[in-house]
Design a protein around this motif. Structure first.
Motif, PDB file in Angstrom:
ATOM      1  N   UNK A  32       0.858  -1.176   0.000  1.00  0.00           N
ATOM      2  CA  UNK A  32       0.000   0.000   0.000  1.00  0.00           C
ATOM      3  C   UNK A  32       0.891   1.221   0.000  1.00  0.00           C
ATOM      4  N   UNK A  33       0.788   2.084  -0.994  1.00  0.00           N
ATOM      5  CA  UNK A  33       1.618   3.282  -1.025  1.00  0.00           C
ATOM      6  C   UNK A  33       1.107   4.259   0.014  1.00  0.00           C
ATOM      7  N   UNK A  34       2.006   4.747   0.815  1.00  0.00           N
ATOM      8  CA  UNK A  34       1.638   5.725   1.832  1.00  0.00           C
ATOM      9  C   UNK A  34       1.826   7.125   1.290  1.00  0.00           C
ATOM     10  N   UNK A  50       3.592   0.876   2.677  1.00  0.00           N
ATOM     11  CA  UNK A  50       3.126   0.160   3.850  1.00  0.00           C
ATOM     12  C   UNK A  50       2.888  -1.296   3.445  1.00  0.00           C
ATOM     13  N   UNK A  51       3.350  -2.216   4.264  1.00  0.00           N
ATOM     14  CA  UNK A  51       3.073  -3.635   4.046  1.00  0.00           C
ATOM     15  C   UNK A  51       3.025  -4.309   5.416  1.00  0.00           C
ATOM     16  N   UNK A  72       6.719   5.547  16.116  1.00  0.00           N
ATOM     17  CA  UNK A  72       6.608   6.936  15.662  1.00  0.00           C
ATOM     18  C   UNK A  72       7.341   7.906  16.582  1.00  0.00           C
ATOM     19  N   UNK A  73       7.501   7.552  17.847  1.00  0.00           N
ATOM     20  CA  UNK A  73       8.186   8.437  18.791  1.00  0.00           C
ATOM     21  C   UNK A  73       9.703   8.276  18.786  1.00  0.00           C
ATOM     22  N   UNK A  74      10.209   7.236  18.133  1.00  0.00           N
ATOM     23  CA  UNK A  74      11.654   6.987  18.156  1.00  0.00           C
ATOM     24  C   UNK A  74      12.276   6.959  16.760  1.00  0.00           C
ATOM     25  N   UNK A  89       1.811   8.623   9.837  1.00  0.00           N
ATOM     26  CA  UNK A  89       0.542   9.135  10.339  1.00  0.00           C
ATOM     27  C   UNK A  89      -0.560   9.180   9.277  1.00  0.00           C
ATOM     28  N   UNK A  90      -0.169   9.053   8.012  1.00  0.00           N
ATOM     29  CA  UNK A  90      -1.116   9.188   6.913  1.00  0.00           C
ATOM     30  C   UNK A  90      -2.236   8.160   7.023  1.00  0.00           C
TER      31      UNK A  90
END
Length: 97
Positions: A32-34, A50-51, A72-74, A89-90
């Motif tokens: 899936x393209x993000x 995304x996979x 996401x935080x690191x 986040x998308x």
């Protein structure tokens, strides 16, 4: 990450790079393209996909010097950090190619 081979499209490049770099064999339908990112040069692009995979199937090759799982935080700091965070986040994951 990697570069396109001559005549190769973004999905083919992603599938090839995943096989070469982390030994994942996936099909185009699984990607899936993000987001598509324009590089600093204003011409070339980067693609983030995304996979969903089983983490035990990820086996980094010898061409990868260092690997680490991050959330996401690191995500490491650097010039692409903001792009990567926005892609993660998308809510728009395309599977129409």
């Amino acid at each position: 990450g990697g570069k396109f081979e001559p005549g190769e499209g973004e999905y083919s490049a992603a599938i090839r790079e995943l096989l070469e770099e982390v030994n994942l064999k996936i099909s185009k339908d699984e990607l899936g393209e993000v987001v598509e990112l324009l590089n600093d040069d204003g011409t070339s692009k980067r693609y983030i996909f995304h996979v969903e995979v089983d983490l035990s199937d990820v086996k980094p090759s010898g061409e990868i010097a260092k690997t680490a799982w991050v959330d996401i935080d690191t995500i490491p700091t650097g010039k692409n950090q903001g792009h990567i965070i926005s892609a993660v986040k998308s809510k728009t994951v395309r599977k129409d190619h």
